[in-house]
Motif scaffolding. Structure first.
Motif, PDB file in Angstrom:
ATOM      1  N   LEU A   2       0.832  -1.202   0.000  1.00 15.11           N
ATOM      2  CA  LEU A   2       0.000   0.000   0.000  1.00 15.11           C
ATOM      3  C   LEU A   2       0.866   1.251   0.000  1.00 15.11           C
ATOM      4  N   SER A   3       0.441   2.218  -0.782  1.00 11.86           N
ATOM      5  CA  SER A   3       1.150   3.498  -0.804  1.00 11.86           C
ATOM      6  C   SER A   3       0.889   4.243   0.500  1.00 11.86           C
ATOM      7  N   LYS A   4       1.712   5.237   0.767  1.00 14.90           N
ATOM      8  CA  LYS A   4       1.524   6.089   1.943  1.00 14.90           C
ATOM      9  C   LYS A   4       0.155   6.773   1.855  1.00 14.90           C
ATOM     10  N   LYS A   5      -0.220   7.154   0.650  1.00 14.05           N
ATOM     11  CA  LYS A   5      -1.512   7.814   0.426  1.00 14.05           C
ATOM     12  C   LYS A   5      -2.662   6.930   0.914  1.00 14.05           C
ATOM     13  N   THR A   6      -2.636   5.662   0.550  1.00 14.45           N
ATOM     14  CA  THR A   6      -3.704   4.751   0.951  1.00 14.45           C
ATOM     15  C   THR A   6      -3.639   4.453   2.447  1.00 14.45           C
ATOM     16  N   GLN A   7      -2.439   4.331   2.981  1.00 12.82           N
ATOM     17  CA  GLN A   7      -2.307   4.123   4.427  1.00 12.82           C
ATOM     18  C   GLN A   7      -2.901   5.298   5.198  1.00 12.82           C
ATOM     19  N   GLN A  72     -20.168   0.020   4.461  1.00 11.63           N
ATOM     20  CA  GLN A  72     -20.441  -0.243   3.045  1.00 11.63           C
ATOM     21  C   GLN A  72     -19.256   0.145   2.145  1.00 11.63           C
ATOM     22  N   ILE A  73     -18.170   0.607   2.743  1.00 10.06           N
ATOM     23  CA  ILE A  73     -16.990   1.020   1.969  1.00 10.06           C
ATOM     24  C   ILE A  73     -15.943  -0.088   2.094  1.00 10.06           C
ATOM     25  N   THR A  74     -15.784  -0.868   1.037  1.00  8.49           N
ATOM     26  CA  THR A  74     -14.814  -1.961   1.110  1.00  8.49           C
ATOM     27  C   THR A  74     -13.389  -1.430   1.042  1.00  8.49           C
ATOM     28  N   LEU A  75     -12.488  -2.183   1.637  1.00  9.63           N
ATOM     29  CA  LEU A  75     -11.073  -1.826   1.572  1.00  9.63           C
ATOM     30  C   LEU A  75     -10.599  -1.848   0.121  1.00  9.63           C
ATOM     31  N   ALA A  76     -11.127  -2.774  -0.665  1.00  2.00           N
ATOM     32  CA  ALA A  76     -10.750  -2.863  -2.075  1.00  2.00           C
ATOM     33  C   ALA A  76     -11.102  -1.578  -2.815  1.00  2.00           C
ATOM     34  N   ARG A  77     -12.253  -1.003  -2.523  1.00  2.00           N
ATOM     35  CA  ARG A  77     -12.668   0.239  -3.195  1.00  2.00           C
ATOM     36  C   ARG A  77     -11.678   1.370  -2.927  1.00  2.00           C
ATOM     37  N   VAL A  78     -11.275   1.516  -1.684  1.00  2.00           N
ATOM     38  CA  VAL A  78     -10.343   2.587  -1.320  1.00  2.00           C
ATOM     39  C   VAL A  78      -8.979   2.354  -1.977  1.00  2.00           C
ATOM     40  N   ASP A  83      -4.696   3.736  -5.211  1.00  2.00           N
ATOM     41  CA  ASP A  83      -3.486   3.057  -5.700  1.00  2.00           C
ATOM     42  C   ASP A  83      -3.660   2.404  -7.062  1.00  2.00           C
ATOM     43  N   GLY A  84      -4.888   2.227  -7.506  1.00  2.00           N
ATOM     44  CA  GLY A  84      -5.103   1.547  -8.773  1.00  2.00           C
ATOM     45  C   GLY A  84      -5.292   0.056  -8.560  1.00  2.00           C
ATOM     46  N   PRO A  85      -4.720  -0.750  -9.439  1.00  2.00           N
ATOM     47  CA  PRO A  85      -4.968  -2.195  -9.414  1.00  2.00           C
ATOM     48  C   PRO A  85      -4.525  -2.877  -8.126  1.00  2.00           C
ATOM     49  N   ILE A  86      -5.288  -3.849  -7.725  1.00  2.00           N
ATOM     50  CA  ILE A  86      -4.925  -4.688  -6.589  1.00  2.00           C
ATOM     51  C   ILE A  86      -4.111  -5.878  -7.083  1.00  2.00           C
ATOM     52  N   ALA A  87      -4.387  -6.326  -8.279  1.00  2.00           N
ATOM     53  CA  ALA A  87      -3.695  -7.486  -8.855  1.00  2.00           C
ATOM     54  C   ALA A  87      -2.197  -7.206  -8.989  1.00  2.00           C
ATOM     55  N   PRO A  88      -1.370  -8.218  -8.755  1.00  2.00           N
ATOM     56  CA  PRO A  88       0.077  -8.033  -8.855  1.00  2.00           C
ATOM     57  C   PRO A  88       0.597  -7.881 -10.290  1.00  2.00           C
ATOM     58  N   LEU A  89      -0.178  -8.314 -11.263  1.00  2.00           N
ATOM     59  CA  LEU A  89       0.180  -8.157 -12.673  1.00  2.00           C
ATOM     60  C   LEU A  89      -1.014  -7.588 -13.429  1.00  2.00           C
ATOM     61  N   SER A  90      -0.756  -6.734 -14.396  1.00  2.00           N
ATOM     62  CA  SER A  90      -1.849  -6.124 -15.146  1.00  2.00           C
ATOM     63  C   SER A  90      -2.663  -7.151 -15.939  1.00  2.00           C
ATOM     64  N   CYS A  91      -2.045  -8.262 -16.316  1.00  2.00           N
ATOM     65  CA  CYS A  91      -2.751  -9.263 -17.116  1.00  2.00           C
ATOM     66  C   CYS A  91      -3.756 -10.087 -16.301  1.00  2.00           C
ATOM     67  N   VAL A  92      -3.766  -9.913 -14.984  1.00  2.00           N
ATOM     68  CA  VAL A  92      -4.755 -10.622 -14.160  1.00  2.00           C
ATOM     69  C   VAL A  92      -5.689  -9.646 -13.440  1.00  2.00           C
ATOM     70  N   SER A  93      -5.579  -8.377 -13.750  1.00  2.00           N
ATOM     71  CA  SER A  93      -6.403  -7.362 -13.104  1.00  2.00           C
ATOM     72  C   SER A  93      -7.841  -7.409 -13.615  1.00  2.00           C
ATOM     73  N   LEU A  94      -8.780  -7.294 -12.696  1.00  2.00           N
ATOM     74  CA  LEU A  94     -10.197  -7.294 -13.066  1.00  2.00           C
ATOM     75  C   LEU A  94     -10.658  -5.924 -13.559  1.00  2.00           C
ATOM     76  N   HIS A  95     -10.073  -4.861 -13.029  1.00  2.00           N
ATOM     77  CA  HIS A  95     -10.507  -3.507 -13.359  1.00  2.00           C
ATOM     78  C   HIS A  95      -9.504  -2.719 -14.203  1.00  2.00           C
ATOM     79  N   PHE A  96      -8.260  -3.154 -14.241  1.00  2.00           N
ATOM     80  CA  PHE A  96      -7.210  -2.425 -14.950  1.00  2.00           C
ATOM     81  C   PHE A  96      -6.423  -3.354 -15.881  1.00  2.00           C
TER      82      PHE A  96
END
Length: 134
Positions: A2-7, A72-78, A83-96
């Motif tokens: 997590l970036s400092k911004k998200t923390q 109702q605010i998931t950690l994933a949403r924030v 920070d953008g994608p949660i997936a470790p690689l862009s080829c497996v990202s659901l949103h990016f």
């Protein structure tokens, strides 16, 4: 990671959620209590207001407050918002999603493993909310 911004966002949201009455809270109060640089926090909260997580009120008694319940605010949403994608690689990202260069996803062991990593992370991050981190 997590970036400092998200923390900082999670620290601020957690502090706001602990207040229970959802009254507007001054940015300066959050920054002081959580030891977050004021200008940095202003930018973070503005992004969350634009996304519809928070709302703000100007003037006396003003500040930021939740537009959406913390439960109702998931950690994933924030994370995705800041920070953008949660997936470790862009080829497996659901949103990016982006296809990897010079890679055949149908026969890539790394791709297959990272889908499992992504899914394990999402299972937690999409089931836990800001209310859970207070």
């Amino acid at each position: 990671m997590l970036s400092k911004k998200t923390q900082y966002a999670f620290q601020a949201l957690g502090y706001m959620a602990q207040q229970k009455n959802n009254e507007p809270i001054l940015i300066a109060e959050i920054a002081k209590k959580k030891k977050i640089p004021l200008k940095f926090l202003e930018n973070i909260l503005l992004v969350m207001r634009k996304d519809g997580i928070l709302e703000s009120k100007k003037g006396k008694g003003g500040g930021y407050y939740f537009k959406v319940k913390p439960s109702q605010i998931t950690l994933a949403r924030v994370i995705r918002l800041l920070d953008g994608p949660i997936a470790p690689l862009s080829c497996v990202s659901l949103h990016f999603y982006e296809r990897c260069k010079n890679c055949d996803e149908k026969h890539c062991g790394l791709h297959d493993m990272m889908i499992k990593v992504r899914d394990a992370n999402l299972k937690i991050l999409e089931s836990k909310t800001v209310a859970d981190i207070t």
